[in-house]
Design an enzyme around this catalytic site. Structure first.
Site: not given
Ligand SMILES: Cc1ncc(COP(=O)(O)O)c(C=O)c1O
Length: 447
Positions: A67, A120, A197, A222
Site C-alpha cells: 500500500r 465532472y 483536471d 480515460k
Molecule cells: C474529467 C473527469 N475527472 C474525473 C473523473 C473520475 O474518474 P474515475 O471514473 O476514474 O473515478 C472522470 C470520470 O469520468 C472525468 O471524466
C-alpha cells in the site's frame, strides 16, 4: 539508460554540446521502464507481493508493504511525472474519484474552494454531497470561462485554498484560460492552489504545470490507460511542491485508495502509446466534427479545434509544446497555400478526441441516433481506442439537478462523442447513417 538524461530538464550540458531533451513519446516509453538489471527483462515484471523482506528491522530494498509503495506503482508514477510535462512528483490512486477525494481531504476542515461550474458530475457530487457534510467544505461554482476578473476575485475568501479547473469542461467543451486564473490566484492574499483536471486533453495536448498550475489530476481510466480496461487516477506536482507532494503521499498511504500492481502495469503499458493515440484521436475527431458541421441534421457542433468554437484561438495558444509541434506539422500537411494559416481557417486543428453536438430535434432523435450507430457504442466514459457516444442529460450528468443542467446547456438534444482511433472513413460513415436514421427519416415522414 538514465531517467535523468531522458527527462532532459535534469540533464547537464557536457563537452559544450547543447543538452538534448527527450521528446514526449520517448519519455512515455522509457522513463520508469528501464530494463531489469537482474534479468534483463525489457518490460517490467508484475510484482504481486504485498510485503517485502527486511534484512534487519527497517533495512530493506525500498519497499515494505505494497500500500505504501510497490515496484509497478512506483514505475508508473515515474512515467506520469515525466509525461505530465513540468512535473516532478507522480502519485497514483485507485480511481480518478478517489484522487479527487484525497486532494479535497488534504484541505482540512472548513476550507473554501472555487470550482468551474460544469465540472465532472462525480466531482460535483463529492464536493457538494460528501466534502461539504464531512469536512465543512464550501464550494463556489463559477463560470470560469466567462466571469470577469472582479467576479472571480470577489469569490475568493480568506479561507479559499483551491481553485478547481477542468478545461475543456464536460460536456459543453468550454475552455478556461489557465494562466489567467493562475495570475488571479497569485494576486489574492489567500493565494489558493490551482488544480487542473487534465483528463480530457491528457498530458499530450495540454501541460497545465507549464502554465503555472500547482497540481494536475487525471482519471487515468480515460486517455492515459486508453484501453477501457483499468479504473485509476493520478496527481502530478511540479518540483516546487515537494512538501505538498509529501503530504499527499502521506494521505495516499493513510487513506489507502491505491491501485493494484497489475492495474499499474497496464496503465504504464497504455501510457507508452499515448502520443500515437492522441494524434489519431485528434485527427479523427476533427474529421468527424467537420462531417457533423456539414450535416443538415445537426444544429451545433462543439469542438475547440474548429474555428467556429468561441475559444478556438485560446485552444491553439494553450497547446502543450509537443502538441503544438504536431498540430503545426498537421496544418502544413493540409495546407493548399504556402503557409498553414489558410488550413487553420479552412479546416481547424486536432484538439483531443471529444466532441459534443446538438442534434436537430430532442430526446427522441438523440435516442434514435444513439441506438442507430454501428461503431460508436452507447456507453459512458471516454478516452479508449474505441469510439463511444452518450447522452449527458441522462447519463454522465444525470446527477446534476435539471435546472442546473439547463443553465449549463446540457439539453435533451446534446450528444457527446469520444472519437476513437478506428479508420476515420468508417466513423464518418457511421455518424452519417445514424443521423439519417434519427432525423432524416422523421423529416421525410413528416413531409
Ligand atoms: C474529467 C473527469 N475527472 C474525473 C473523473 C473520475 O474518474 P474515475 O471514473 O476514474 O473515478 C472522470 C470520470 O469520468 C472525468 O471524466
Amino acid at each position: 539508460m538514465s531517467p535523468a538524461l531522458l527527462n532532459g530538464s535534469d540533464a547537464t550540458a557536457t563537452n559544450g554540446l547543447k543538452k538534448h531533451q527527450d521528446g514526449f513519446g520517448t519519455r512515455a516509453i522509457h522513463v520508469g521502464s528501464e530494463p531489469n538489471p537482474e534479468t534483463g527483462a525489457v518490460i517490467p515484471s508484475i510484482s504481486l507481493s504485498t510485503t517485502y523482506k527486511q534484512d534487519s528491522v527497517g533495512k530493506h530494498k525500498g519497499f515494505e508493504y505494497s500500500r505504501s509503495g510497490n515496484p509497478n506503482r512506483n514505475a508508473l508514477e515515474e512515467t506520469l511525472a515525466s509525461i505530465e510535462t513540468g512535473g516532478a512528483f507522480g502519485l497514483a490512486f485507485a480511481s480518478g474519484s478517489s484522487t479527487t477525494a484525497t486532494v479535497l481531504q488534504s484541505l482540512g476542515p472548513n476550507a473554501h474552494i472555487v470550482s468551474v461550474n460544469d465540472v465532472y458530475g462525480g466531482t460535483f457530487r463529492y464536493m457538494s454531497k460528501v466534502a461539504k457534510i464531512n469536512q465543512g467544505l464550501e464550494t463556489t461554482f463559477l463560470d470560469l470561462e466567462n466571469a470577469d476578473d472582479e467576479t472571480i476575485l470577489a469569490s475568493f475568501q480568506e479561507n479559499t485554498k483551491l481553485i478547481w479547473i477542468e478545461s475543456p469542461t464536460n460536456p459543453t467543451l468550454r475552455l478556461i484560460d489557465i494562466p489567467h486564473i493562475v495570475s488571479l490566484a497569485r494576486s489574492h492574499p489567500s493565494n489558493p492552489l490551482v488544480l487542473v483536471d487534465n483528463t480530457f486533453l491528457s498530458p499530450f495536448y495540454s501541460s497545465p504545470l507549464l502554465q503555472g498550475a500547482d497540481i494536475v489530476l487525471h482519471s487515468l481510466t480515460k486517455y492515459v490507460n486508453g484501453h477501457s480496461d483499468v479504473v485509476m487516477g493520478a496527481l502530478i506536482l511540479p518540483p516546487r511542491h515537494a512538501e505538498l507532494a509529501a503530504n499527499l503521499r502521506f494521505l495516499q498511504n493513510a487513506i489507502g485508495a491505491v491501485p493494484s500492481p497489475y492495474d499499474s502495469w497496464l496503465a504504464q503499458r497504455g501510457a507508452k502509446t499515448l502520443h500515437l493515440r492522441m494524434k489519431a484521436h485528434g485527427t479523427n475527431a476533427l474529421e468527424v466534427a467537420r462531417a457533423l458541421q456539414k450535416s443538415p441534421y445537426v444544429e451545433e457542433v462543439i469542438y475547440p479545434g474548429l474555428t467556429t468554437h468561441p475559444k478556438n484561438e485560446l485552444a491553439y495558444r494553450s497547446l502543450s509544446p509537443h502538441a503544438r509541434k504536431f498540430v503545426d506539422a498537421y496544418l502544413t500537411s493540409q495546407s493548399k497555400a504556402a503557409d498553414s494559416e489558410e488550413a487553420f481557417e479552412r479546416i481547424g486543428f486536432p484538439y483531443g478526441g471529444m466532441i459534443s453536438f446538438r442534434i436537430r430535434g430532442g430526446a427522441v432523435e438523440a435516442d434514435k441516433f444513439l441506438t442507430s450507430t454501428r461503431l460508436f457504442t452507447l456507453a459512458e466514459s471516454l478516452g479508449g481506442v474505441e469510439s463511444l457516444a452518450e447522452h449527458p442529460a441522462r447519463m454522465t450528468h444525470g446527477s446534476i439537478p435539471e435546472a442546473e443542467r439547463a443553465l449549463l446547456g446540457i439539453g435533451d438534444n446534446l450528444i457527446r462523442l469520444s472519437v476513437g482511433v478506428e479508420e476515420v472513413e468508417d466513423l464518418v460513415a457511421d455518424i452519417e447513417q445514424a443521423l439519417e436514421a434519427a432525423v432524416g427519416s422523421s423529416i421525410k415522414s413528416s413531409d
